[in-house]
Design an enzyme around this catalytic site. Structure first.
Site, mmCIF file in Angstrom:
data_model
loop_
_atom_site.group_PDB
_atom_site.id
_atom_site.type_symbol
_atom_site.label_atom_id
_atom_site.label_comp_id
_atom_site.label_asym_id
_atom_site.label_seq_id
_atom_site.Cartn_x
_atom_site.Cartn_y
_atom_site.Cartn_z
ATOM 1 N N PHE A 68 0.862 -1.186 0.000
ATOM 2 C CA PHE A 68 0.000 0.000 0.000
ATOM 3 C C PHE A 68 0.894 1.229 0.000
ATOM 4 O O PHE A 68 1.753 1.385 0.857
ATOM 5 C CB PHE A 68 -0.923 0.025 1.228
ATOM 6 C CG PHE A 68 -1.885 1.179 1.163
ATOM 7 C CD1 PHE A 68 -3.012 1.107 0.364
ATOM 8 C CD2 PHE A 68 -1.646 2.347 1.871
ATOM 9 C CE1 PHE A 68 -3.893 2.180 0.270
ATOM 10 C CE2 PHE A 68 -2.520 3.429 1.779
ATOM 11 C CZ PHE A 68 -3.646 3.337 0.982
ATOM 12 N N ASP B 85 9.327 2.924 1.641
ATOM 13 C CA ASP B 85 8.150 3.675 2.070
ATOM 14 C C ASP B 85 8.007 3.451 3.576
ATOM 15 O O ASP B 85 7.531 2.410 4.020
ATOM 16 C CB ASP B 85 6.922 3.155 1.316
ATOM 17 C CG ASP B 85 5.633 3.843 1.757
ATOM 18 O OD1 ASP B 85 5.607 4.407 2.857
ATOM 19 O OD2 ASP B 85 4.641 3.780 1.001
ATOM 20 N N LYS C 150 2.677 10.091 8.206
ATOM 21 C CA LYS C 150 1.903 9.731 9.397
ATOM 22 C C LYS C 150 2.374 10.316 10.744
ATOM 23 O O LYS C 150 1.847 11.308 11.206
ATOM 24 C CB LYS C 150 1.797 8.220 9.478
ATOM 25 C CG LYS C 150 0.861 7.640 8.400
ATOM 26 C CD LYS C 150 0.590 6.194 8.656
ATOM 27 C CE LYS C 150 -0.300 5.566 7.596
ATOM 28 N NZ LYS C 150 -1.707 5.902 7.745
HETATM 29 N N1 PLP Z 1 2.416 4.426 2.386
HETATM 30 C C1 PLP Z 1 2.099 3.611 3.413
HETATM 31 C C2 PLP Z 1 3.014 2.506 3.768
HETATM 32 C C3 PLP Z 1 0.921 3.816 4.127
HETATM 33 O O1 PLP Z 1 0.615 2.996 5.142
HETATM 34 C C4 PLP Z 1 0.077 4.885 3.756
HETATM 35 C C5 PLP Z 1 -1.178 5.110 4.474
HETATM 36 O O2 PLP Z 1 -1.717 4.255 5.148
HETATM 37 C C6 PLP Z 1 0.450 5.706 2.679
HETATM 38 C C7 PLP Z 1 1.629 5.449 2.017
HETATM 39 C C8 PLP Z 1 -0.415 6.854 2.243
HETATM 40 O O3 PLP Z 1 -0.312 7.895 3.142
HETATM 41 P P1 PLP Z 1 -1.382 9.092 3.088
HETATM 42 O O4 PLP Z 1 -2.702 8.509 3.471
HETATM 43 O O5 PLP Z 1 -0.854 10.077 4.098
HETATM 44 O O6 PLP Z 1 -1.371 9.634 1.702
#
Ligand code: PLP
Length: 403
Positions: free
Chosen positions: A144, A229, A258
């Site tokens: 994700f 990520d 986050k």
């Molecule tokens: N990358 C990861 C690993 C995530 O867990 C998330 C959100 O849960 C995101 C990217 C996306 O972040 P945002 O919701 O702040 O765009």
């Protein structure tokens, strides 16, 4: 209307939301009006232990004075001047995060998906200018990476992708944790490998031991950029400031969001010298890097470092995992208890996660269901052991009720 005023009025705010807000996902049938520490309160005054923390965002707990004071200070002074100027909070945060991570350069955004877009643009430009036009990014199944079109294209989960196909190209997917598949998928067109150190949204799926190290080695050997990520795993969530430290590796690009600013929206992409390929005009953001969000992030991250919270998270994480493992021992249908730091999950052998979530809600605990059979526990980093005991006791009651 402020949240506190919402408590005294009789409007059905759930109905108002359902009438006007686009339908994008399910909500708990609760209107939250206030938070304090590890607890949330609804409009009837009921209290909930918050083991979701805004989805791993509210790192210092709700209404923490560190966050509140930083917001007040920045708001009273200057919220945003634009990236047309130099500003002190942005510079301070840039230096702090680069020094903490060993990365060379940073760009601030407003969340995780946006930060990942910066990562994709960086690695594409690098491939184009320095790797004979290589443009493909290998990502993983069940990953994700966010909800923008580019981030969805990078996400290896069908239900997020299918409604929006055809998606931007240039991404391919291999099973997470399978180093041989990753090697087999690599071609001269590969410019980047994109990974979560732990797949949080997929259900806190941990890679096999040695996997990340081997990917790092492969990227070095093949001259491919390793993009980590760390949107969910970063900023002390796993008991290290960055999850890559668990494996003693260093990415070429890392993204964060986050937990950076205790709930205030902010994200960042960091890169090393090799990937530092942007030139004036290549990227920009109106809100990214504003004084408010970078000032608060600086206060939050400095506090995490100075208060020794990183080591505390590691210790409390072991405590929580120990308790979850005892549930695994007691209930046959608890298949697995896993995690590191305060990023934990239990997996059931049946699709009962929503029944557990529902029981939790009724008994004052918020846990999130990340798959039909998987529950994720991601409390504020400041959660106490007593609160962990309380949460696990409610979880125990929930498991007993579905036995
Ligand atoms: N990358 C990861 C690993 C995530 O867990 C998330 C959100 O849960 C995101 C990217 C996306 O972040 P945002 O919701 O702040 O765009």
């Amino acid at each position: 209307m402020t949240s506190s005023a919402a408590r005294t009025d009789t409007t059905d705010w759930m109905a108002v939301t359902d009438r006007y807000f686009m339908t994008t996902g399910r909500r708990f049938p609760v209107t939250i009006v206030r938070g304090s520490g590890s607890r949330l309160f609804d409009d009837a005054g009921k209290s909930y232990l918050d083991f979701l923390a805004g989805i791993a965002v509210v790192s210092l707990g709700h209404a923490n004075p560190v966050v509140v004071n930083a917001i007040r200070e920045e708001a009273e002074n200057l919220i945003l001047a634009s990236n047309n100027f130099y500003t002190v909070p942005q510079a301070r945060l840039a230096r702090l995060l680069c020094e903490l991570s060993g990365m060379e350069r940073i760009y601030f955004q407003n969340g995780g998906a946006e930060a990942n877009e910066v990562a994709f643009k960086l690695v594409r430009k690098w491939g184009k200018t320095q790797k004979a036009g290589a443009f493909e990014i290998i990502s993983t199944e069940n990953s994700f990476h966010g909800r923008t079109l580019g981030a969805v294209a990078a996400t290896g989960t069908a239900r997020y992708r299918e409604p929006f196909e055809p998606l931007p190209g240039g991404f391919k997917f291999v099973p997470y944790g399978d180093i041989e598949a990753l090697k087999a998928a690599t071609t001269p067109l590969t410019c980047g490998i994109l990974l979560e150190c732990i797949q949080g949204e997929a259900g806190v799926l941990m890679p096999p031991a040695g996997y990340l190290k081997e990917v790092r080695r492969w990227c070095g050997e093949q001259n491919i950029a390793l993009i980590l990520d760390e949107v969910q795993t970063g900023i002390a969530r796993t008991g290290k400031m960055f999850a890559f430290e668990q494996d003693g590796i260093q990415p070429d690009i890392m993204t964060l969001a986050k937990g950076m600013a205790g709930g205030v929206p902010v994200g960042a992409a960091l890169c090393n010298k090799k990937l530092d390929v942007f030139e004036p005009g290549d990227h920009g953001s109106t809100f990214g890097g504003n004084n408010l969000s970078t000032g608060v992030a600086f206060a939050v991250i400095s506090h995490i470092v100075e208060s020794g919270l990183v080591a505390e998270v590691a210790e409390k994480g072991e405590y929580l995992l120990g308790k979850l493992r005892s549930l695994e021992d007691r209930y046959d249908f608890v298949k697995d208890a896993r995690g590191v730091g305060l990023l934990c999950a239990i997996e059931l052998d049946r699709p009962a996660a929503s029944a557990v979530t529902q029981y939790g809600l009724e008994h004052g605990l918020i846990v999130s269901q990340v798959r039909d059979s998987i529950l994720r526990l991601i409390p504020p980093l400041t959660v106490s052991k007593q609160e962990i005991d309380e949460a696990v006791e409610i979880l125990d009651g929930a498991l007993m009720s579905i036995d």
